[in-house]
Design a protein around this motif. Structure first.
Motif, PDB file in Angstrom:
ATOM      1  N   SER A   1       0.859  -1.182   0.000  1.00  0.00           N
ATOM      2  CA  SER A   1       0.000   0.000   0.000  1.00  0.00           C
ATOM      3  C   SER A   1       0.896   1.233   0.000  1.00  0.00           C
ATOM      4  N   VAL A   2       0.422   2.292  -0.618  1.00  0.00           N
ATOM      5  CA  VAL A   2       1.128   3.578  -0.595  1.00  0.00           C
ATOM      6  C   VAL A   2       0.304   4.522   0.268  1.00  0.00           C
ATOM      7  N   LEU A   3       0.900   4.966   1.376  1.00  0.00           N
ATOM      8  CA  LEU A   3       0.205   5.798   2.352  1.00  0.00           C
ATOM      9  C   LEU A   3       0.724   7.226   2.294  1.00  0.00           C
ATOM     10  N   VAL A   4      -0.188   8.195   2.465  1.00  0.00           N
ATOM     11  CA  VAL A   4       0.171   9.617   2.461  1.00  0.00           C
ATOM     12  C   VAL A   4      -0.544  10.304   3.626  1.00  0.00           C
ATOM     13  N   ARG A   5      -0.068  11.495   3.957  1.00  0.00           N
ATOM     14  CA  ARG A   5      -0.777  12.277   4.969  1.00  0.00           C
ATOM     15  C   ARG A   5      -2.157  12.661   4.441  1.00  0.00           C
ATOM     16  N   PRO A   6      -3.136  12.778   5.331  1.00  0.00           N
ATOM     17  CA  PRO A   6      -4.502  13.095   4.899  1.00  0.00           C
ATOM     18  C   PRO A   6      -4.553  14.336   4.014  1.00  0.00           C
ATOM     19  N   GLY A   7      -5.250  14.203   2.887  1.00  0.00           N
ATOM     20  CA  GLY A   7      -5.449  15.331   1.990  1.00  0.00           C
ATOM     21  C   GLY A   7      -4.481  15.383   0.830  1.00  0.00           C
TER      22      GLY A   7
ATOM     23  N   ALA B   1      15.432   5.794   1.552  1.00  0.00           N
ATOM     24  CA  ALA B   1      15.470   4.511   2.250  1.00  0.00           C
ATOM     25  C   ALA B   1      15.127   4.693   3.716  1.00  0.00           C
ATOM     26  N   ALA B   2      14.291   3.795   4.227  1.00  0.00           N
ATOM     27  CA  ALA B   2      13.949   3.761   5.656  1.00  0.00           C
ATOM     28  C   ALA B   2      14.352   2.405   6.219  1.00  0.00           C
ATOM     29  N   ASN B   3      14.405   2.297   7.544  1.00  0.00           N
ATOM     30  CA  ASN B   3      14.817   1.045   8.177  1.00  0.00           C
ATOM     31  C   ASN B   3      13.810  -0.077   7.946  1.00  0.00           C
ATOM     32  N   SER B   4      12.556   0.264   7.744  1.00  0.00           N
ATOM     33  CA  SER B   4      11.511  -0.724   7.481  1.00  0.00           C
ATOM     34  C   SER B   4      10.373  -0.018   6.771  1.00  0.00           C
ATOM     35  N   THR B   5       9.428  -0.790   6.237  1.00  0.00           N
ATOM     36  CA  THR B   5       8.271  -0.175   5.588  1.00  0.00           C
ATOM     37  C   THR B   5       7.445   0.611   6.605  1.00  0.00           C
ATOM     38  N   ALA B   6       7.337   0.082   7.834  1.00  0.00           N
ATOM     39  CA  ALA B   6       6.564   0.781   8.859  1.00  0.00           C
ATOM     40  C   ALA B   6       7.275   2.048   9.332  1.00  0.00           C
ATOM     41  N   ALA B   7       8.616   2.012   9.395  1.00  0.00           N
ATOM     42  CA  ALA B   7       9.360   3.217   9.767  1.00  0.00           C
ATOM     43  C   ALA B   7       9.115   4.331   8.751  1.00  0.00           C
ATOM     44  N   ALA B   8       8.917   3.941   7.502  1.00  0.00           N
ATOM     45  CA  ALA B   8       8.582   4.940   6.481  1.00  0.00           C
ATOM     46  C   ALA B   8       7.222   5.567   6.773  1.00  0.00           C
ATOM     47  N   ALA B   9       6.257   4.751   7.208  1.00  0.00           N
ATOM     48  CA  ALA B   9       4.939   5.289   7.565  1.00  0.00           C
ATOM     49  C   ALA B   9       5.037   6.258   8.733  1.00  0.00           C
ATOM     50  N   VAL B  10       5.867   5.908   9.713  1.00  0.00           N
ATOM     51  CA  VAL B  10       6.083   6.814  10.843  1.00  0.00           C
ATOM     52  C   VAL B  10       6.665   8.131  10.359  1.00  0.00           C
ATOM     53  N   GLY B  11       7.634   8.055   9.443  1.00  0.00           N
ATOM     54  CA  GLY B  11       8.239   9.273   8.909  1.00  0.00           C
ATOM     55  C   GLY B  11       7.250  10.143   8.167  1.00  0.00           C
ATOM     56  N   VAL B  12       6.324   9.525   7.443  1.00  0.00           N
ATOM     57  CA  VAL B  12       5.288  10.292   6.747  1.00  0.00           C
ATOM     58  C   VAL B  12       4.376  10.978   7.758  1.00  0.00           C
ATOM     59  N   ALA B  13       3.966  10.251   8.775  1.00  0.00           N
ATOM     60  CA  ALA B  13       3.089  10.829   9.801  1.00  0.00           C
ATOM     61  C   ALA B  13       3.756  12.004  10.508  1.00  0.00           C
TER      62      ALA B  13
ATOM     63  N   ASP C   1       6.587  12.489   2.168  1.00  0.00           N
ATOM     64  CA  ASP C   1       5.197  12.675   1.742  1.00  0.00           C
ATOM     65  C   ASP C   1       4.442  11.355   1.617  1.00  0.00           C
ATOM     66  N   ALA C   2       5.132  10.294   1.235  1.00  0.00           N
ATOM     67  CA  ALA C   2       4.465   9.012   0.988  1.00  0.00           C
ATOM     68  C   ALA C   2       5.349   7.878   1.478  1.00  0.00           C
ATOM     69  N   ALA C   3       4.710   6.765   1.829  1.00  0.00           N
ATOM     70  CA  ALA C   3       5.418   5.571   2.275  1.00  0.00           C
ATOM     71  C   ALA C   3       4.869   4.356   1.555  1.00  0.00           C
ATOM     72  N   VAL C   4       5.764   3.472   1.122  1.00  0.00           N
ATOM     73  CA  VAL C   4       5.385   2.180   0.565  1.00  0.00           C
ATOM     74  C   VAL C   4       5.423   1.182   1.714  1.00  0.00           C
ATOM     75  N   THR C   5       4.269   0.619   2.069  1.00  0.00           N
ATOM     76  CA  THR C   5       4.163  -0.162   3.301  1.00  0.00           C
ATOM     77  C   THR C   5       3.414  -1.473   3.080  1.00  0.00           C
ATOM     78  N   ALA C   6       3.449  -2.310   4.101  1.00  0.00           N
ATOM     79  CA  ALA C   6       2.550  -3.462   4.156  1.00  0.00           C
ATOM     80  C   ALA C   6       1.126  -2.959   4.361  1.00  0.00           C
TER      81      ALA C   6
END
Length: 308
Positions: free
Chosen positions: A87-93, A127-139, A144-149
């Motif tokens: 999934s590709v996650l972004v901040r709301p909006g 590059a992030a340490n994990s897919t979830a760490a990328a989501a944390v960075g986006v939040a 701006d976006a994270a490629v995650t589980a």
């Protein structure tokens, strides 16, 4: 209540793999790295560790390979194979046009490179340490976006820009559930055995000798990886997966032979194969436990002076 340490943070594919294995009463604990997850088991702080070991696109997970080969031995009791779609996650909006940076673990970025080029071609990849760490960075506004589980969408206050993303249909990742040595899982008839063998390059044909020990006993090798033994030029660790269970005489016999030939041999477990992937190759004629028992009876007769 059993505790499973897994390569976190929350929202990784490793969490999804742990959830696939876990029972209702189990407690899942995210940790920062694969070595930390394995160390928690070695110290008795967790009953099990769930870590990625192999991806069908990017190959072996080197952090797991290295951590399994050192310190106190731990053994695999199960494996989980998950299809890899992101999934590709972004901040709301935010829309796709707003995305200027996209982050994930390097293995994940490699598996969606084509999709990113087509849909987020203007974005710089990080590059992030994990897919979830990328989501944390986006939040937190770092990217701006994270490629995650897909499971990450349930943990973080982000919008799903896209889901089911993958350049290659059929990509999977294999995870191991590991614990301290103890009673082995019972053989199922569709099992995998994993080992680490340390050899030297000073003797010609050492790898061929190892593989011959398996071939002579009708054992199907399903994976082999090599990594240098750090700080020792000319010595390598070979990671082997093959079909069969250590309680089968052909497998136990092969392991004993490898132990004689190698500088060091580490048993990483015999455990049921996950359903995904090719079926296990069973013992060929001449290599079943019954065949070994018959041969032992014949030899006993010879040694006892009875008619052979």
């Amino acid at each position: 209540m059993p505790t499973i340490a897994y390569f976190g943070p929350q929202g990784t594919f490793t969490e999804q793999a742990a959830l696939t294995y876990a029972r209702t009463a189990d407690t899942l604990v995210p940790v920062d790295t694969v070595p930390v997850a394995l160390a928690a088991v070695r110290r008795g702080e967790a009953d099990l560790a769930c870590v990625p070991v192999e991806n069908s696109v990017e190959g072996a997970v080197s952090a797991t390979m290295d951590a399994l080969a050192v310190d106190e031995p731990i053994v695999a009791i199960a494996e989980v194979v998950l299809p890899v779609r992101f999934s590709v996650l972004v901040r709301p909006g935010l829309t796709a046009a707003d995305v200027r940076t996209v982050a994930s673990h390097p293995h994940a970025l490699a598996q969606v490179r084509g999709w990113l080029g087509e849909h987020l071609g203007q974005a710089t990849q990080a590059a992030a340490n994990s897919t979830a760490a990328a989501a944390v960075g986006v939040a937190e506004g770092e990217w701006d976006a994270a490629v995650t589980a897909p499971v990450a969408a349930s943990h973080y206050p982000l919008d799903v820009l896209a889901t089911g993303v993958a350049d290659l249909d059929g990509a999977v990742t294999r995870f191991l559930l590991l614990r301290r040595p103890g009673e082995l899982p019972a053989p199922t008839g569709s099992d995998r055995t994993s080992i680490v063998a340390i050899t030297t390059a000073e003797r010609t044909g050492v790898l061929a000798e190892m593989l011959t020990e398996l071939a002579l006993r009708g054992i199907n090798l399903s994976r082999i990886e090599s990594r240098p033994q750090k700080g020792r030029l000319g010595q390598y660790r070979f990671y082997l997966d093959f079909d069969g269970h250590v309680t089968e005489q052909r497998v136990g016999d092969a392991l004993a032979a490898l132990h004689r030939r190698c500088l060091e041999l580490r048993f990483l477990g015999s455990y049921p194969k996950a359903e995904a992937g090719p079926p296990a190759v069973g013992a060929t004629p001449g290599h079943t436990d019954a065949d070994y028992a018959a041969a032992d009876r014949w030899l006993s007769g010879v040694l006892g002076g009875r008619k052979a």
